[in-house]
Write an enzyme that holds these catalytic residues in place. Structure first.
Site, short mmCIF file in Angstrom:
data_model
loop_
_atom_site.label_atom_id
_atom_site.label_comp_id
_atom_site.label_asym_id
_atom_site.label_seq_id
_atom_site.Cartn_x
_atom_site.Cartn_y
_atom_site.Cartn_z
N ASP A 237 -2.47 10.46 -2.38
CA ASP A 237 -2.73 9.41 -3.36
C ASP A 237 -3.12 9.97 -4.71
O ASP A 237 -2.96 9.31 -5.73
CB ASP A 237 -3.82 8.47 -2.85
CG ASP A 237 -3.30 7.55 -1.76
OD1 ASP A 237 -2.94 6.41 -2.08
OD2 ASP A 237 -3.22 7.98 -0.59
N ARG B 228 -7.14 -0.91 -7.29
CA ARG B 228 -7.50 0.18 -6.37
C ARG B 228 -7.71 1.44 -7.20
O ARG B 228 -6.83 1.82 -7.97
CB ARG B 228 -6.43 0.42 -5.29
CG ARG B 228 -6.28 -0.74 -4.32
CD ARG B 228 -5.57 -0.33 -3.05
NE ARG B 228 -6.46 0.40 -2.15
CZ ARG B 228 -6.04 0.93 -1.00
NH1 ARG B 228 -4.79 0.82 -0.62
NH2 ARG B 228 -6.90 1.58 -0.23
N ASN C 26 -6.11 11.74 0.16
CA ASN C 26 -5.15 10.99 0.98
C ASN C 26 -5.94 10.14 1.96
O ASN C 26 -7.18 10.17 2.00
CB ASN C 26 -4.20 11.96 1.71
CG ASN C 26 -3.02 11.23 2.33
OD1 ASN C 26 -2.37 10.41 1.67
ND2 ASN C 26 -2.73 11.49 3.58
N LYS C 27 -5.24 9.37 2.76
CA LYS C 27 -5.87 8.45 3.70
C LYS C 27 -6.94 9.16 4.53
O LYS C 27 -6.75 10.29 4.97
CB LYS C 27 -4.79 7.86 4.61
CG LYS C 27 -5.30 6.82 5.60
CD LYS C 27 -6.03 5.67 4.93
CE LYS C 27 -5.18 4.97 3.90
NZ LYS C 27 -5.93 3.92 3.17
N ARG D 268 0.86 -1.18 0.00
CA ARG D 268 0.00 0.00 0.00
C ARG D 268 0.90 1.23 0.00
O ARG D 268 2.11 1.13 0.18
CB ARG D 268 -1.00 0.02 1.17
CG ARG D 268 -0.72 -0.78 2.38
CD ARG D 268 0.38 -0.24 3.24
NE ARG D 268 0.22 1.17 3.50
CZ ARG D 268 1.22 2.00 3.70
NH1 ARG D 268 2.47 1.57 3.67
NH2 ARG D 268 1.01 3.28 3.95
N GLY D 269 0.28 2.38 -0.24
CA GLY D 269 1.03 3.60 -0.49
C GLY D 269 1.07 3.82 -1.99
O GLY D 269 1.44 2.91 -2.75
N ALA D 270 0.67 5.01 -2.44
CA ALA D 270 0.50 5.24 -3.87
C ALA D 270 1.74 4.91 -4.70
O ALA D 270 1.65 4.21 -5.72
CB ALA D 270 0.06 6.69 -4.11
N GLN E 205 -2.18 1.93 10.03
CA GLN E 205 -0.88 2.03 9.36
C GLN E 205 0.10 2.89 10.13
O GLN E 205 1.31 2.65 10.10
CB GLN E 205 -1.05 2.60 7.94
CG GLN E 205 -1.87 1.73 7.00
CD GLN E 205 -3.30 2.21 6.90
OE1 GLN E 205 -3.91 2.62 7.89
NE2 GLN E 205 -3.87 2.17 5.71
#
Length: 345
Positions: free
Chosen positions: A233, A88, A243-244, A48-50, A192
């Site tokens: 993201d 995603r 973003n998250k 995970r993480g763009a 996270q």
């Protein structure tokens, strides 16, 4: 430049991904050998993480071409592209990376195509590492001396090709002697910040304090935070930033307490085709991610749940967006257009 990543290892004909769902208790690696395996790792948040999602998707498509061998062609890779693109929907780096590999379809098919895609995936990985280092230095220069920072989710080496985006700024500031402390929000529901960010910073003896997400406002009110630094993201053409989930809350709190709110992201996260944040697709995930944790019920069975993975922070709440090619201060449509015009092609 060698490809040395703590979370993504390319081994010529297969990919090893650190399963981030298992950290910090267990260090386990997933052996990925085709596009379906890469897409599943992205979808299930093993990776995970763009930036890391984009790198993984690029390797996944290259793996599919290697698997097809002499039969590799643009037409036969189309289903793999579709599977990876659907894994995603919010992180623009995913589509950017696939577009870079698609641009390599022209030319000799078969084994030669597989080799071209592998080389391009490796370049994407290397480019991200270099970008993070430059971004980290540019962002660290924005911070006050002896800064205490608040960060959200995980934006470090685990979420990128190495060094990190927001945590890249943290790392660079620490190495330059300009950082006092980091507050890491736990980042529900996947934690996270607790599982990954705290773990990463403790590995390097960077002083970190884990806090409940709901404690951010109190920390700011007590003067214990000098700036908020987050990742992204997708960043729209007007500076609106996805973003998250929980990032928007922090931006509002930072504005109220007159604190800098800094977004760190590589240029690949900027999406000039997206007019504003209203057009960004927000992924909604399984309600049981909120209802249950570690197999234990945390809410009544069947309780309705709203579980968006991301939110959008309006550009007017952002002090600066930091990329590897420059700092965009007070981001708006004109500032983003100027950045696109001057960044290297």
């Amino acid at each position: 430049m060698p490809i040395e990543s703590p979370a993504i290892h390319w081994l010529d004909d297969h990919l090893l991904l650190l399963d981030q769902r298992r950290l910090p208790a267990h260090t386990e690696w997933l052996d990925v050998r085709d596009a379906a395996g890469a897409a599943d790792a992205i979808r299930q948040m093993a990776v995970r993480g763009a930036p890391a999602i984009g790198i993984t998707a690029a390797y996944g498509l290259a793996l599919e071409a290697l698997r097809l061998g002499p039969g590799a062609s643009a037409a036969r890779l189309a289903p793999a592209l579709e599977v990876l693109a659907a894994s995603r929907p919010t992180a623009v780096n995913l589509f950017w990376a696939l577009d870079r590999l698609r641009a390599r379809f022209d030319g000799e098919p078969g084994a030669a195509l597989g080799k071209r895609l592998v080389r391009e995936a490796e370049r994407i990985h290397q480019d991200d590492q270099a970008a993070n280092q430059r971004l980290g230095e540019l962002g660290a220069a924005l911070l006050p001396p002896n800064a205490s920072l608040y960060t959200h989710c995980n934006t470090g080496a685990l979420a990128t090709g190495g060094h990190g985006t927001a945590l890249g700024i943290v790392r660079s500031a620490w190495r330059n002697g300009h950082l006092k402390a980091v507050f890491a929000g736990e980042t529900r529901p996947w934690l996270q910040g607790a599982r990954l960010t705290a773990w990463e910073l403790m590995q390097e003896n960077i002083p970190v304090t884990l806090v409940a997400d709901s404690a951010a406002g109190l920390l700011m009110a007590r003067g214990q935070v000098d700036a908020v630094v987050v990742g992204a993201d997708r960043i729209a053409a007007n500076g609106d930033t996805a973003n998250k989930i929980g990032t928007y809350n922090l931006a509002v709190l930072a504005r109220h307490h007159r604190l800098p709110f800094i977004v760190a992201a590589p240029d690949s996260t900027l999406d000039p085709a997206m007019e504003n944040g209203a057009g960004i697709v927000i992924e909604e995930r399984d309600p049981d991610e909120v209802r249950r944790f570690g197999g234990t019920a945390m809410a009544p069975d069947g309780c309705p749940v709203y579980n968006p993975a991301f939110d959008v922070t309006p550009a007017e709440l952002i002090t600066a967006i930091v990329t590897e090619s420059g700092v965009i201060r007070s981001p708006d449509r004109q500032a983003l257009a100027d950045h696109f015009a001057r960044r290297p092609s």
